[in-house]
Design a protein around this motif. Structure first.
Motif, PDB file in Angstrom:
ATOM      1  N   PHE A  61      15.981  -6.998  -5.044  1.00 21.55           N
ATOM      2  CA  PHE A  61      15.810  -8.150  -5.909  1.00 21.55           C
ATOM      3  C   PHE A  61      14.771  -7.933  -7.003  1.00 21.55           C
ATOM      4  CE2 PHE A  61      17.783 -10.017  -2.185  1.00 21.55           C
ATOM      5  CZ  PHE A  61      18.729 -10.857  -2.768  1.00 21.55           C
ATOM      6  N   ILE A  62      14.073  -6.790  -6.968  1.00 23.35           N
ATOM      7  CA  ILE A  62      13.088  -6.483  -8.017  1.00 23.35           C
ATOM      8  C   ILE A  62      13.398  -5.141  -8.672  1.00 23.35           C
ATOM      9  CG2 ILE A  62      10.655  -6.084  -8.543  1.00 23.35           C
ATOM     10  CD1 ILE A  62       9.929  -7.967  -6.281  1.00 23.35           C
ATOM     11  N   ALA A  63      13.332  -4.064  -7.896  1.00 19.33           N
ATOM     12  CA  ALA A  63      13.462  -2.719  -8.462  1.00 19.33           C
ATOM     13  C   ALA A  63      14.848  -2.458  -9.047  1.00 19.33           C
ATOM     14  CB  ALA A  63      13.121  -1.678  -7.401  1.00 19.33           C
ATOM     15  N   VAL A  64      15.896  -2.721  -8.284  1.00 22.35           N
ATOM     16  CA  VAL A  64      17.259  -2.433  -8.752  1.00 22.35           C
ATOM     17  C   VAL A  64      17.638  -3.266  -9.984  1.00 22.35           C
ATOM     18  CG1 VAL A  64      19.703  -2.526  -8.139  1.00 22.35           C
ATOM     19  CG2 VAL A  64      18.051  -1.570  -6.523  1.00 22.35           C
ATOM     20  N   PRO A  65      17.392  -4.584 -10.009  1.00 20.17           N
ATOM     21  CA  PRO A  65      17.692  -5.342 -11.235  1.00 20.17           C
ATOM     22  C   PRO A  65      16.914  -4.849 -12.455  1.00 20.17           C
ATOM     23  CG  PRO A  65      17.423  -6.835  -9.393  1.00 20.17           C
ATOM     24  CD  PRO A  65      16.992  -5.493  -8.904  1.00 20.17           C
ATOM     25  N   GLY A  89      10.795  -5.004   2.470  1.00 21.40           N
ATOM     26  CA  GLY A  89      11.292  -3.772   1.863  1.00 21.40           C
ATOM     27  C   GLY A  89      12.623  -3.977   1.167  1.00 21.40           C
ATOM     28  N   SER A  90      13.513  -4.718   1.811  1.00 19.56           N
ATOM     29  CA  SER A  90      14.828  -4.972   1.223  1.00 19.56           C
ATOM     30  C   SER A  90      14.737  -5.868  -0.001  1.00 19.56           C
ATOM     31  CB  SER A  90      15.744  -5.617   2.270  1.00 19.56           C
ATOM     32  OG  SER A  90      15.957  -4.745   3.359  1.00 19.56           O
ATOM     33  N   LEU A  91      13.875  -6.891   0.063  1.00 19.81           N
ATOM     34  CA  LEU A  91      13.719  -7.795  -1.073  1.00 19.81           C
ATOM     35  C   LEU A  91      13.162  -7.070  -2.293  1.00 19.81           C
ATOM     36  CD1 LEU A  91      12.339 -11.052   0.620  1.00 19.81           C
ATOM     37  CD2 LEU A  91      14.605 -10.694  -0.361  1.00 19.81           C
ATOM     38  N   ILE A  92      12.141  -6.251  -2.079  1.00 22.30           N
ATOM     39  CA  ILE A  92      11.533  -5.516  -3.205  1.00 22.30           C
ATOM     40  C   ILE A  92      12.541  -4.558  -3.828  1.00 22.30           C
ATOM     41  CG2 ILE A  92       9.787  -3.796  -3.807  1.00 22.30           C
ATOM     42  CD1 ILE A  92       7.953  -5.123  -1.729  1.00 22.30           C
ATOM     43  N   LYS A 113      13.361   3.591  -9.873  1.00 22.47           N
ATOM     44  CA  LYS A 113      14.326   4.206  -8.960  1.00 22.47           C
ATOM     45  C   LYS A 113      13.638   4.655  -7.677  1.00 22.47           C
ATOM     46  CE  LYS A 113      17.913   7.790  -8.848  1.00 22.47           C
ATOM     47  NZ  LYS A 113      18.574   8.875  -9.637  1.00 22.47           N
ATOM     48  N   MET A 114      12.433   5.204  -7.825  1.00 27.46           N
ATOM     49  CA  MET A 114      11.680   5.633  -6.643  1.00 27.46           C
ATOM     50  C   MET A 114      11.268   4.428  -5.798  1.00 27.46           C
ATOM     51  SD  MET A 114       8.233   7.937  -6.418  1.00 27.46           S
ATOM     52  CE  MET A 114       7.603   8.422  -4.795  1.00 27.46           C
ATOM     53  N   ILE A 115      10.825   3.358  -6.459  1.00 32.61           N
ATOM     54  CA  ILE A 115      10.432   2.150  -5.724  1.00 32.61           C
ATOM     55  C   ILE A 115      11.615   1.592  -4.941  1.00 32.61           C
ATOM     56  CG2 ILE A 115       9.669  -0.245  -5.982  1.00 32.61           C
ATOM     57  CD1 ILE A 115       7.969   0.669  -8.342  1.00 32.61           C
ATOM     58  N   ALA A 116      12.785   1.569  -5.583  1.00 36.10           N
ATOM     59  CA  ALA A 116      13.993   1.081  -4.907  1.00 36.10           C
ATOM     60  C   ALA A 116      14.350   1.958  -3.709  1.00 36.10           C
ATOM     61  CB  ALA A 116      15.157   1.042  -5.895  1.00 36.10           C
ATOM     62  N   HIS A 117      14.039   3.249  -3.817  1.00 35.21           N
ATOM     63  CA  HIS A 117      14.388   4.185  -2.747  1.00 35.21           C
ATOM     64  C   HIS A 117      13.429   4.090  -1.562  1.00 35.21           C
ATOM     65  CE1 HIS A 117      15.961   7.817  -0.875  1.00 35.21           C
ATOM     66  NE2 HIS A 117      14.716   8.289  -0.805  1.00 35.21           N
ATOM     67  N   ILE A 118      12.122   3.934  -1.851  1.00 33.44           N
ATOM     68  CA  ILE A 118      11.133   4.008  -0.769  1.00 33.44           C
ATOM     69  C   ILE A 118      10.821   2.647  -0.143  1.00 33.44           C
ATOM     70  CG2 ILE A 118      10.079   6.059  -1.771  1.00 33.44           C
ATOM     71  CD1 ILE A 118       7.787   4.307  -2.760  1.00 33.44           C
ATOM     72  N   SER A 119      11.108   1.555  -0.834  1.00 30.19           N
ATOM     73  CA  SER A 119      10.760   0.231  -0.294  1.00 30.19           C
ATOM     74  C   SER A 119      11.408  -0.038   1.068  1.00 30.19           C
ATOM     75  CB  SER A 119      11.146  -0.871  -1.283  1.00 30.19           C
ATOM     76  OG  SER A 119      10.375  -0.775  -2.448  1.00 30.19           O
ATOM     77  N   PRO A 120      12.724   0.172   1.240  1.00 29.01           N
ATOM     78  CA  PRO A 120      13.312  -0.033   2.573  1.00 29.01           C
ATOM     79  C   PRO A 120      12.719   0.907   3.628  1.00 29.01           C
ATOM     80  CG  PRO A 120      15.020   0.038   0.888  1.00 29.01           C
ATOM     81  CD  PRO A 120      13.761   0.500   0.243  1.00 29.01           C
ATOM     82  N   ALA A 139       0.827  -1.207   0.000  1.00 24.67           N
ATOM     83  CA  ALA A 139       0.000   0.000   0.000  1.00 24.67           C
ATOM     84  C   ALA A 139       0.863   1.260   0.000  1.00 24.67           C
ATOM     85  CB  ALA A 139      -0.927  -0.007   1.219  1.00 24.67           C
ATOM     86  N   GLY A 140       1.923   1.259   0.791  1.00 26.62           N
ATOM     87  CA  GLY A 140       2.798   2.423   0.848  1.00 26.62           C
ATOM     88  C   GLY A 140       3.488   2.702  -0.477  1.00 26.62           C
ATOM     89  N   ILE A 141       4.013   1.644  -1.114  1.00 22.32           N
ATOM     90  CA  ILE A 141       4.706   1.816  -2.401  1.00 22.32           C
ATOM     91  C   ILE A 141       3.738   2.310  -3.468  1.00 22.32           C
ATOM     92  CG2 ILE A 141       5.850   0.584  -4.283  1.00 22.32           C
ATOM     93  CD1 ILE A 141       7.143  -1.195  -2.151  1.00 22.32           C
TER      94      ILE A 141
END
Length: 272
Positions: free
Chosen positions: A202-206, A196-199, A151-158, A46-48
C-alpha cells in the motif's frame, strides 16, 4: 486545464474514500490498541531503514524523496517544450545556428540546453544522435535510482514482517507459562506480518508505479527534444520539426500547429 483539475479532484476523492474503507475494515477486524503494536513497528521500521541505508547512499535516498514529491506536484510540460523547439527551428532557419547562443545561456532545461550546445557546435547529426542517446541512457539510470529504493523496500518489508512474526513466536514459546506475555507476543507476531504487507503493498508498490510513470514521461520529453534538435541540424523545415515531435505524443494530447506565422508558412512552401 480545467478538465485536468477536475480529474485530479475526482481521483483524490476516490483515494480518500478507499483509504476510509481500508481503515474501517482494519479497525472493524481488530482493536486499535492491538493494531498499534510498538514492538512490531520497531522491528519493521528499524529493519527497513537499516537495509536501505546500508544499500544506498544518502544522496540517493534524498533524491528518492525529492522524486516522489516531483511525481505528485511536477507535471511534464510537453506543449511548451515542443513549441520552444519549433521556435528554435524557425530562428535557425532565419538567422543561422549561431543565433541561438543567447538562448543557450537563458535555457533552464538542462537536456535541451545540452542539445542546443551540440547544435551550436556544428556537430554532425549522427554524432549528435549518439551523444544524446547516451545522455538519455545516463539520465534514465539516475531516474531509476529512486525506483530501485522503493523496489527494495517492497521486497524486504514482508521479510521483516516475517522476522517480527518469528520473534513473537519465540517469545511466546519462551514464556509459555505466563498468560500475559503469551498474548503480547502473539499480538506482536501477527501484527508484524500485517505491517510488512501494508508497507509493501500500500506504500512502496504504488509509489513505484507512480515513479515509473514519471520516469517514462521524462524519457519521452528527452526523446521529443532529441528528435526536434536532430531535424534542425539536418536543416529540415519548421513544419516537419513540429509534426515529427507532435506525433510522439498520445493521440488525444497532440497539439495544433501554430498557423499564425504566415511568413514561415510561405517560406516552407517555397522550400518544397
Amino acid at each position: 486545464m480545467k478538465l485536468n483539475f477536475q480529474n485530479k479532484k475526482v481521483k483524490l476523492a476516490i483515494i480518500i474514500l478507499l483509504i476510509m474503507l481500508l481503515v474501517h475494515s482494519i479497525v472493524g477486524s481488530i482493536s486499535l490498541k492491538a493494531f498499534l503494536n510498538l514492538t512490531a513497528l520497531e522491528i519493521i521500521v528499524a529493519g527497513i531503514f537499516l537495509s536501505v541505508i546500508i544499500s544506498f547512499s544518502f544522496d540517493t535516498l534524498i533524491g528518492t524523496i525529492k522524486m516522489i514529491k516531483l511525481s505528485f506536484f511536477h507535471k511534464i510540460d510537453y506543449t511548451t517544450m515542443i513549441y520552444k523547439v519549433h521556435e528554435l527551428s524557425i530562428k535557425v532557419k532565419r538567422e543561422g545556428v549561431l543565433s541561438i547562443q543567447s538562448d543557450i545561456e537563458e535555457e533552464e532545461h538542462t537536456f535541451l540546453r545540452d542539445a542546443m550546445i551540440l547544435l551550436n557546435d556544428y556537430k554532425k547529426p549522427e554524432a549528435m544522435r549518439d551523444i544524446l542517446e547516451k545522455d538519455i541512457a545516463s539520465r534514465r539510470s539516475n531516474l531509476y535510482r529512486a525506483h530501485n529504493v522503493l523496489k527494495m523496500i517492497a521486497h524486504i518489508s514482508p521479510s521483516f514482517g516475517l522476522i517480527g512474526t518469528l520473534l513473537g513466536l519465540v517469545g511466546l514459546l519462551s514464556n509459555i507459562h505466563q498468560t500475559d506475555l503469551i498474548m503480547n507476543n502473539m499480538a506482536s507476531a501477527l501484527v508484524s506480518t500485517l505491517y510488512g504487507s501494508l508497507i509493501a503493498n500500500f506504500i512502496a508498490v504504488p509509489l513505484m508505479g507512480r515513479l515509473k510513470e514519471y520516469i517514462d514521461e521524462n524519457i519521452l520529453q528527452y526523446s521529443i527534444i532529441t528528435e526536434g534538435i536532430l531535424l534542425i541540424s539536418q536543416n529540415d523545415t519548421a513544419r516537419n520539426v513540429f509534426d515529427k515531435m507532435n506525433v510522439m505524443l498520445k493521440e488525444d494530447a497532440r497539439l495544433v500547429y501554430p498557423r499564425k506565422k504566415i511568413g514561415e508558412r510561405n517560406r516552407e512552401s517555397d522550400e518544397v
